[in-house]
Motif scaffolding. Structure first.
Motif, short mmCIF file in Angstrom:
data_model
loop_
_atom_site.label_atom_id
_atom_site.label_comp_id
_atom_site.label_asym_id
_atom_site.label_seq_id
_atom_site.Cartn_x
_atom_site.Cartn_y
_atom_site.Cartn_z
N ALA A 20 -10.07 -5.84 13.21
CA ALA A 20 -11.35 -5.18 12.92
C ALA A 20 -11.64 -5.07 11.43
O ALA A 20 -12.80 -5.21 11.01
CB ALA A 20 -11.37 -3.79 13.55
N SER A 21 -10.60 -4.83 10.63
CA SER A 21 -10.88 -4.60 9.20
C SER A 21 -9.73 -5.08 8.31
O SER A 21 -9.16 -4.29 7.54
CB SER A 21 -11.12 -3.10 8.95
OG SER A 21 -10.03 -2.34 9.45
N PRO A 22 -9.37 -6.37 8.38
CA PRO A 22 -8.26 -6.85 7.57
C PRO A 22 -8.54 -6.75 6.08
O PRO A 22 -7.61 -6.68 5.27
CB PRO A 22 -8.10 -8.30 8.01
CG PRO A 22 -9.43 -8.69 8.57
CD PRO A 22 -9.96 -7.44 9.20
N TRP A 23 -9.83 -6.74 5.72
CA TRP A 23 -10.17 -6.65 4.29
C TRP A 23 -9.81 -5.29 3.68
O TRP A 23 -9.76 -5.16 2.47
CB TRP A 23 -11.67 -6.93 4.10
CG TRP A 23 -12.54 -6.07 4.97
CD1 TRP A 23 -12.99 -4.82 4.73
CD2 TRP A 23 -13.02 -6.42 6.27
NE1 TRP A 23 -13.73 -4.34 5.75
CE2 TRP A 23 -13.78 -5.31 6.73
CE3 TRP A 23 -12.92 -7.54 7.08
CZ2 TRP A 23 -14.41 -5.30 7.98
CZ3 TRP A 23 -13.55 -7.53 8.31
CH2 TRP A 23 -14.30 -6.43 8.75
N ARG A 24 -9.58 -4.31 4.52
CA ARG A 24 -9.18 -2.99 4.01
C ARG A 24 -7.68 -2.94 3.68
O ARG A 24 -7.22 -2.00 3.04
CB ARG A 24 -9.50 -1.90 5.04
CG ARG A 24 -10.98 -1.71 5.32
CD ARG A 24 -11.16 -0.65 6.40
NE ARG A 24 -12.56 -0.51 6.76
CZ ARG A 24 -13.40 0.36 6.19
NH1 ARG A 24 -12.96 1.15 5.22
NH2 ARG A 24 -14.66 0.42 6.57
N GLY A 25 -6.94 -3.91 4.14
CA GLY A 25 -5.49 -3.91 3.93
C GLY A 25 -5.08 -4.68 2.69
O GLY A 25 -5.88 -5.39 2.06
N VAL A 26 -3.82 -4.53 2.34
CA VAL A 26 -3.17 -5.33 1.29
C VAL A 26 -1.92 -5.92 1.94
O VAL A 26 -0.99 -5.20 2.29
CB VAL A 26 -2.80 -4.46 0.07
CG1 VAL A 26 -2.07 -5.32 -0.97
CG2 VAL A 26 -4.04 -3.82 -0.53
N ASN A 27 -1.94 -7.22 2.13
CA ASN A 27 -0.98 -7.89 3.00
C ASN A 27 0.33 -8.19 2.27
O ASN A 27 0.45 -9.12 1.48
CB ASN A 27 -1.59 -9.18 3.55
CG ASN A 27 -0.82 -9.71 4.73
OD1 ASN A 27 0.39 -9.82 4.69
ND2 ASN A 27 -1.55 -10.06 5.79
N ALA A 28 1.36 -7.38 2.57
CA ALA A 28 2.66 -7.55 1.93
C ALA A 28 3.35 -8.83 2.41
O ALA A 28 4.11 -9.45 1.65
CB ALA A 28 3.54 -6.34 2.20
N LEU A 29 3.11 -9.25 3.67
CA LEU A 29 3.75 -10.45 4.17
C LEU A 29 3.24 -11.69 3.44
O LEU A 29 4.01 -12.57 3.06
CB LEU A 29 3.51 -10.58 5.68
CG LEU A 29 4.11 -11.83 6.34
CD1 LEU A 29 5.62 -11.89 6.13
CD2 LEU A 29 3.78 -11.86 7.82
N LYS A 30 1.92 -11.76 3.23
CA LYS A 30 1.39 -12.91 2.50
C LYS A 30 1.85 -12.90 1.05
O LYS A 30 2.08 -13.95 0.44
CB LYS A 30 -0.14 -12.92 2.59
CG LYS A 30 -0.63 -13.26 3.99
CD LYS A 30 -2.12 -13.43 4.06
CE LYS A 30 -2.56 -13.84 5.46
NZ LYS A 30 -4.03 -14.02 5.56
N SER A 31 2.02 -11.72 0.49
CA SER A 31 2.56 -11.61 -0.86
C SER A 31 3.97 -12.20 -0.91
O SER A 31 4.31 -12.97 -1.81
CB SER A 31 2.58 -10.14 -1.29
OG SER A 31 2.89 -9.99 -2.65
N ALA A 32 4.78 -11.87 0.10
CA ALA A 32 6.15 -12.38 0.14
C ALA A 32 6.19 -13.88 0.38
O ALA A 32 6.99 -14.60 -0.24
CB ALA A 32 6.93 -11.66 1.24
N THR A 33 5.30 -14.39 1.27
CA THR A 33 5.32 -15.83 1.54
C THR A 33 4.85 -16.62 0.32
O THR A 33 5.33 -17.74 0.07
CB THR A 33 4.47 -16.16 2.77
OG1 THR A 33 3.13 -15.68 2.58
CG2 THR A 33 5.06 -15.55 4.01
N LEU A 34 3.91 -16.07 -0.45
CA LEU A 34 3.53 -16.74 -1.70
C LEU A 34 4.68 -16.74 -2.69
O LEU A 34 4.89 -17.73 -3.42
CB LEU A 34 2.31 -16.05 -2.31
CG LEU A 34 0.96 -16.39 -1.68
CD1 LEU A 34 -0.14 -15.50 -2.25
CD2 LEU A 34 0.62 -17.87 -1.90
N ALA A 35 5.44 -15.65 -2.74
CA ALA A 35 6.61 -15.61 -3.61
C ALA A 35 7.63 -16.67 -3.19
O ALA A 35 8.21 -17.37 -4.03
CB ALA A 35 7.24 -14.22 -3.59
N LEU A 36 7.83 -16.83 -1.87
CA LEU A 36 8.74 -17.87 -1.38
C LEU A 36 8.25 -19.26 -1.77
O LEU A 36 9.05 -20.13 -2.17
CB LEU A 36 8.88 -17.77 0.14
CG LEU A 36 9.66 -16.57 0.67
CD1 LEU A 36 9.56 -16.52 2.20
CD2 LEU A 36 11.11 -16.62 0.24
#
Length: 472
Positions: free
Chosen positions: A220-236
């Motif tokens: 419903a509102s993913p834009w309200r979040g800050v996605n830690a998983l995508k942050s980690a996958t970008l770091a990988l």
């Protein structure tokens, strides 16, 4: 004693004494193999070693770094002290056929054979004790393997441990202050030569990274979040992009996992844990690889606006054996096994805390055959305890004989040759044991640190990120 014939006679007596203890040496190797225990928990294995020392009437200490057992054999004359080591611990490998059904521990690296070769060497040297100009320490040491790190970190925080691996903790406690050089013999994997001498190993650093964002409804509102998983996958991905920048000769290895990747797919992940192991051949290369991983972590944090908290711990220093001890061992091994069965060692991508001990004294670490399968895997198993434990007992004892006969001239020569200088230009011989230990602690301390990086903090000029350092 000065003639080669006399030394040969002493070595013959050593070999005969080891052979007389053959059944007991082989049984302790098999016994410890059947009862694996992980690092800093090796109570049963330590008790077996203590019983052996009691039977030999050797004075010993117990409970060193929780489970270490250290005995001393006094020579007939005064001189340097040489240590023969055996590592007590097993791995966590529940799929191994000999794994403990309750704990999942398994001897998939052959440390049980080291324990047997250590006590076998003690049996051999007891027969010639009065002809040694110096002491021999037999030291069963805990926790060479890097396992159960979360539990070990709790022990460090509680003050029960100072370091996550055994020899580092023992060094910090001064348990090696009264020892001048040390040796052990490790089993190799299937297809290994009868003996390799002079191998080196990578150092190793562990980074625990926590990415923290903000949860929201994933549909419903993913834009309200800050996605830690995508942050980690970008770091990988950023770590992976660094791989072709590492020099081949530095033998850099970077491996990462995500033990915790979010709580549910219906919510934007707000908490992700990443664990990274960084290995390299030298201290300098290890520092450079750590810096590359730190940049990758920060890049992932900046891209999504998360915070990344990193705890860095030096696990092992790079391991390089003393060249003089290597040549002494080679000569004895060629006599025992034949020149065609002894090969020069190579650089191995794995790590060992013998690298830490090698920072404070000359060390020897040959590899013997006697096992099948690949180390640290379910198919690894010592199947020939004579090759893996009994014959290395003779080899190590012969090396001790060469070091401590004739007024311990060979040991003293090696100690002088190994007196390399520290960063201030001081040689080992110019420093007390406490000063060597302090210099070692300072080297480790330059790796150990914690910090929090705020990827959402944008400063002047559009630069993103702010670092808050924790206690080093």
């Amino acid at each position: 004693m000065s003639t080669a014939g006399q030394v040969t006679e002493v070595k013959r007596a050593v070999r005969e004494a080891v052979e007389r203890s053959r059944d007991r040496v082989l049984e302790i190797s098999a016994d410890v193999q059947r009862h694996p225990e992980t690092g800093f928990r090796e109570e049963r294995s330590a008790a077996l070693v203590a019983d052996w020392f009691t039977g030999m009437e050797l004075p010993f200490e117990r409970g060193l770094s929780r489970t270490g057992v250290k005995a001393r054999m006094t020579g007939g004359g005064s001189g340097p002290t040489v240590a023969v080591l055996g590592e007590l611990d097993a791995l966590l490998l529940p799929s191994h056929p000999l794994a403990d059904p309750g704990t999942g521990a398994a001897h998939a690296c052959g440390h049980h054979a080291q324990i047997a070769s250590m006590v076998g060497a003690a049996a051999g040297l007891a027969a010639v004790q009065e002809q040694l100009d110096g002491d021999v320490v037999f030291f069963a040491v805990p926790a060479e393997e890097s396992t159960e790190l979360a539990w070990r970190r709790e022990l460090v925080r509680a003050g029960e441990l100072r370091h996550l691996v055994g020899k580092a903790d023992l060094i910090a406690r001064g348990a090696f202050d009264d020892i001048d050089m040390a040796m052990l013999c490790h089993t190799a994997g299937e297809g290994a030569p009868r003996l390799s001498v002079g191998d080196s190993h990578n150092g190793s650093v562990v980074k625990q990274v926590l990415f923290q964002g903000r949860a929201s409804h994933a549909g419903a509102s993913p834009w309200r979040g800050v996605n830690a998983l995508k942050s980690a996958t970008l770091a990988l991905a950023a770590i992976d992009a660094q791989r072709d920048t590492f020099r081949d000769e530095d033998a850099v290895r970077v491996n990462a996992v995500l033990p915790q990747g979010g709580s549910a797919p219906t919510a934007v992940p707000d908490r992700v844990e990443m664990e990274v192991v960084i290995r390299a051949r030298t201290v300098g290369a290890l520092r450079e690889a750590c810096a590359a991983v730190d940049r990758a972590v920060r890049a992932g944090a900046v891209a999504l606006g998360t915070t990344a908290t990193t705890e860095t711990t030096l696990n092992y220093l790079p391991h390089h054996q003393d060249p003089e001890l290597v040549e002494l061992c080679r000569a004895n091994a060629e006599t025992l096994f034949g020149p065609e069965k002894v090969v020069r060692g190579w650089h191995r991508g794995a790590s060992t805390d013998m690298g830490d001990l090698g920072e404070v004294m000359p060390v020897l670490h040959p590899f013997t055959a006697g096992a099948v399968g690949d180390a640290h895997s379910p198919d690894y198993q010592v199947t020939d305890h004579v090759t893996a434990a009994l014959e290395p007992a003779v080899l190590l004892a012969w090396c001790v004989v060469d070091l401590l006969v004739d007024g311990a001239a060979e040991a003293r020569r090696i100690m002088d040759a190994a007196g390399r200088t520290d960063e201030d230009g001081r040689g080992r011989q110019d420093r007390t044991a406490a000063q060597v230990r302090d210099d070692y602690a300072a080297l480790r301390g330059r790796f150990d640190a914690s910090y929090t990086f705020d990827g959402a903090d944008t400063g002047a000029g559009g630069d993103a990120g702010r670092v808050r350092r924790g206690e080093d």
